[in-house]
Design a protein around this motif. Structure first.
Motif, PDB file in Angstrom:
ATOM      1  N   PRO A 540       0.718  -1.276   0.015  1.00  0.00           N
ATOM      2  CA  PRO A 540       0.007   0.258  -0.308  1.00  0.00           C
ATOM      3  C   PRO A 540       0.753   1.338   0.049  1.00  0.00           C
ATOM      4  O   PRO A 540       1.663   1.145   0.912  1.00  0.00           O
ATOM      5  CB  PRO A 540      -0.805   0.119   1.279  1.00  0.00           C
ATOM      6  CG  PRO A 540       0.162  -1.190   2.153  1.00  0.00           C
ATOM      7  CD  PRO A 540       0.765  -1.919   1.007  1.00  0.00           C
ATOM      8  N   ASP A 567      -5.230   1.297   0.100  1.00  0.00           N
ATOM      9  CA  ASP A 567      -5.121   0.228  -1.320  1.00  0.00           C
ATOM     10  C   ASP A 567      -4.401  -0.189  -1.351  1.00  0.00           C
ATOM     11  O   ASP A 567      -2.984   0.504  -1.912  1.00  0.00           O
ATOM     12  CB  ASP A 567      -5.739   0.661  -2.641  1.00  0.00           C
ATOM     13  CG  ASP A 567      -7.597   1.499  -2.420  1.00  0.00           C
ATOM     14  OD1 ASP A 567      -7.555   1.676  -1.489  1.00  0.00           O
ATOM     15  OD2 ASP A 567      -8.112   2.458  -3.068  1.00  0.00           O
ATOM     16  N   ARG A 577      -6.949  -5.766  -7.169  1.00  0.00           N
ATOM     17  CA  ARG A 577      -7.239  -4.952  -6.380  1.00  0.00           C
ATOM     18  C   ARG A 577      -6.849  -5.124  -5.344  1.00  0.00           C
ATOM     19  O   ARG A 577      -8.307  -6.385  -4.975  1.00  0.00           O
ATOM     20  CB  ARG A 577      -7.708  -3.689  -6.187  1.00  0.00           C
ATOM     21  CG  ARG A 577      -7.808  -1.925  -5.415  1.00  0.00           C
ATOM     22  CD  ARG A 577      -8.946  -1.495  -6.202  1.00  0.00           C
ATOM     23  NE  ARG A 577      -8.126  -0.131  -6.897  1.00  0.00           N
ATOM     24  CZ  ARG A 577      -7.233   0.449  -6.952  1.00  0.00           C
ATOM     25  NH1 ARG A 577      -6.241   0.746  -5.981  1.00  0.00           N
ATOM     26  NH2 ARG A 577      -6.014   0.925  -8.436  1.00  0.00           N
ATOM     27  N   ASP A 579      -8.289  -3.578  -1.258  1.00  0.00           N
ATOM     28  CA  ASP A 579      -8.973  -2.094  -0.806  1.00  0.00           C
ATOM     29  C   ASP A 579      -8.920  -1.765   0.737  1.00  0.00           C
ATOM     30  O   ASP A 579      -8.260  -2.504   0.847  1.00  0.00           O
ATOM     31  CB  ASP A 579     -10.787  -2.025  -0.440  1.00  0.00           C
ATOM     32  CG  ASP A 579     -11.282  -2.711  -1.695  1.00  0.00           C
ATOM     33  OD1 ASP A 579     -10.988  -1.917  -3.284  1.00  0.00           O
ATOM     34  OD2 ASP A 579     -12.587  -2.517  -1.380  1.00  0.00           O
ATOM     35  N   GLY A 580      -8.544  -0.616   0.384  1.00  0.00           N
ATOM     36  CA  GLY A 580      -7.429  -0.259   1.949  1.00  0.00           C
ATOM     37  C   GLY A 580      -8.559  -0.441   3.493  1.00  0.00           C
ATOM     38  O   GLY A 580      -9.602  -0.611   3.007  1.00  0.00           O
TER      39      GLY A 580
END
Length: 632
Positions: A540, A567, A577, A579-580
């Protein structure tokens, strides 16, 4: 980041913050990780974070990787449940490029594919102190220290007899207990700590429903004998036996899901050394023998009782280090080492060795300025000689301003698996890295506040990666792919990382402490091919953490932690991906009497659902409570 500030507000209401390093302390912080010799932090030009036992207990930490995840420049991924494979990345480097040391013993696993260390089995029971050095530091430490060094120091003997114990119970039928005793009598000193953790865990597969449990029992011990003033014997030992249930890819669909598989790991680390501190401490000498022995066994009951996989890794190291001060302003730290390592995975047995010599010169031309330079040469039995350089400077002005700058080189020798397995390549070169960073820290308000910022840039070359072989390469005479239909390890990868780390520590009143950090780390795949320019997997760009603690006059302590992770991508192709997420936790501790206290915490207060690895689950909201006992 909006979610971050909302959760920060919630944590601040629950409790103001506490930092990993208190800003209000007159005693100089001393670290050993930068040069492998004790030095005041004000004399070190590299970025180092120190976490002590008080912080570990204040945060009520059980698994140390959870604490490391809140330090600047560090990200953590875990394959699901507590005890599963856990990787720590420093400043965007590979997890296998983090060197881990426990009580002077290098504990990276020689039997693992990349020689990495599994932080999943590292618990807090006996840990007294953690020093995290960010950036390459191969001059004193040698191979593996490309991303940085995590130096774990367990409980040392104390003057007089002291004892401590704690026990807690919580979510998923978790039981965690530890106890330790230490003391000194005449020339003999010793300490012994034991710990136990058992939990039903969670399903490692996000699609699963069956809990994957974990169990560990372990102990550490130290014995010291002083034969004469400054001359003595040091013995240290570490043992851990762990078992964790794991999920897999069952037939007929071969999709990640619940399975009855489990893994066992037994770790034994030892240190035996003699020290002779001569000439009133101006000439300190140390000779030592260390050993790291790691046994791993995976089982799949659906195929019988025998292990489906074994890993046997062992390294033995002989070393001498001298620390000489010819003048008050000049210090020389130098040493010579020999390491022999071997591994066995049931199909391949291999061993190798490396002989090293290093030297560091530490000069103080002014009281406020410290300059350090060093060089190291490593002669590997299989890939030959490699030389590494490093230098740093620290300017600690009396105005409370400290300026640090460093240049460091790192290298990582090919692992035994990469050299000698069925996919191995004996012509591999070591992975190398060059890093520079510069930072400034300012103390003010009578040293009750500190702010700091550091910029870094690291370039990694000759990174070893597994690559598939094309049909034409399989039949080309002399090609490393000849007769390798399943692929081969090769020096094919390059990477670059640069970023900024911000830190803040406040103690406006004695009862209140607050610490915060923010890291921006931009990683880029520089390997020629389709993935050129992509972000490195599971890195990240943004992470942030805030810790707050407040102690009331009647003894109650309350605190909170907020951690935000941005992210990232799960794969090198940047197609999946991650996600954060933002996590918040609260905690409290109340002393019942001078020696006894009760405590409790709630982790992931908002019950956030998130993944650090695609397809692997993480803990939701979880509560724990315990008791703590101290005897002095």
């Amino acid at each position: 980041m909006t979610k971050f500030f909302l959760l920060l507000s919630a944590a601040a209401i629950a409790a103001p913050a506490h930092s990993q390093t208190s800003p209000d302390s007159d005693a100089p912080e001393v670290v050993v990780t930068a040069t492998r010799a004790a030095q005041p932090l004000s004399e070190i030009g590299q970025a180092v974070t120190v976490i002590d036992r008080a912080e570990i207990e204040r945060r009520q930490t059980t698994v140390l990787s959870d604490l490391l995840a809140t330090t600047p420049g560090v990200t953590v991924t875990r394959n699901g449940t507590v005890g599963a494979l856990t990787s720590v990345r420093i400043r965007g480097a590979e997890a296998d490029q983090t060197l881990v040391v426990i009580d002077g013993v290098r504990v990276n696993d020689p039997s693992s594919t990349g020689g990495g260390f599994n932080f999943g089995n590292l618990l807090s029971s006996s840990v007294e102190r953690i020093e995290v050095l960010r950036g390459p530091n191969s001059v004193p430490w040698g191979s593996q220290a490309i991303g940085g060094v995590v130096n774990i120091i367990t409980a040392a003997p104390t003057e007089g007899v002291q004892a401590r114990a704690n026990a807690e119970y919580g979510y998923a039928d978790s039981v965690f207990a530890s106890a330790g005793v230490s003391g000194k009598s005449g020339p003999v000193s010793g300490s012994l700590t034991g710990g136990y953790l058992r939990t039903d865990g969670i399903s490692s597969a996000t699609s699963g429903t069956e809990r994957d449990g974990y169990r560990q029992y372990g102990a550490t011990g130290r014995v010291g004998v002083e034969f004469a003033p400054g001359i003595g014997l040091d013995l240290r030992g570490y043992f851990a036996d762990s078992r964790v249930a794991i999920d897999g890819f069952p037939a007929p669909d071969y999709v990640f899901a619940d399975t009855p598989e489990y893994s066992k790991t037994r770790e034994a680390y030892g240190y035996a050394g003699l020290h002779a501190n001569l000439a009133d401490g101006r000439f300190n000498n140390r000779v030592a023998f260390t050993i790291a022995d790691i046994n791993r066994d995976n089982y799949d009951p659906s195929f019988g009782n025998d292990p489906s996989f074994i890993g046997r890794g062992r390294s033995e190291r002989y070393e001498y280090q001298g620390d000489f001060r010819p003048l008050d302003q000049v210090r020389v730290v130098a040493g010579v080492e020999r390491e022999d390592s071997r591994f066995n995975d049931g199909f391949t047995f291999a061993d190798t060795g490396i002989t090293s010599v290093y030297g560091q010169l530490i000069v103080k031309p002014l009281d406020v300025l410290t300059i350090t330079g060093g060089v190291r040469n490593d002669d590997h039995d299989d890939f030959g000689s490699h030389t590494t350089f490093g230098a740093n400077a620290a300017l600690a002005l009396r105005t409370g301003t400290t300026v640090r700058a460093s240049y460091g080189e790192g290298f990582k020798a090919p692992t035994l698996y990469q050299l000698f397995s069925d996919y191995g390549n004996r012509d591999l070169d070591p992975e190398t890295a060059r890093n520079f960073d510069i930072g400034v820290e300012q103390a003010f308000l009578g040293n009750r506040a500190r702010v700091g910022v550091t910029y870094f840039n690291r370039r990694t070359r000759n990174q070893i990666d597994f690559r598939d072989c094309s049909p034409s390469e399989l039949t080309t005479p002399g090609s490393i792919c000849a007769n390798r239909p399943f692929g081969v390890y090769d020096n094919v990868a390059r990477a670059e990382a640069d970023g900024v780390e911000f830190t803040l520590a406040l103690r406006p009143v004695d009862a209140l402490t607050l610490t915060a950090n923010y890291s921006y780390i931009d990683t880029e795949n520089r390997s020629v091919g389709d993935d050129f320019g992509n972000d490195l997997a599971r890195r990240p760009k943004q992470t942030a953490s805030v810790n707050a603690d407040y102690r009331f006059a009647f003894g109650l302590s309350v605190g909170g932690t907020v951690t935000v992770v941005g992210d990232s991508f799960d794969d090198v192709g940047n197609t999946t991906r991650l996600d954060g997420y933002a996590l918040a936790g609260v905690r409290a501790e109340l002393p019942i009497c001078e020696r006894f206290a009760v405590y409790g915490r709630v982790d992931n207060l908002t019950d956030t659902r998130y993944e650090t690895i695609a397809g692997y689950g993480n803990y939701g909201r979880a509560a724990y409570g315990g008791v703590r006992l101290r005897l002095k």
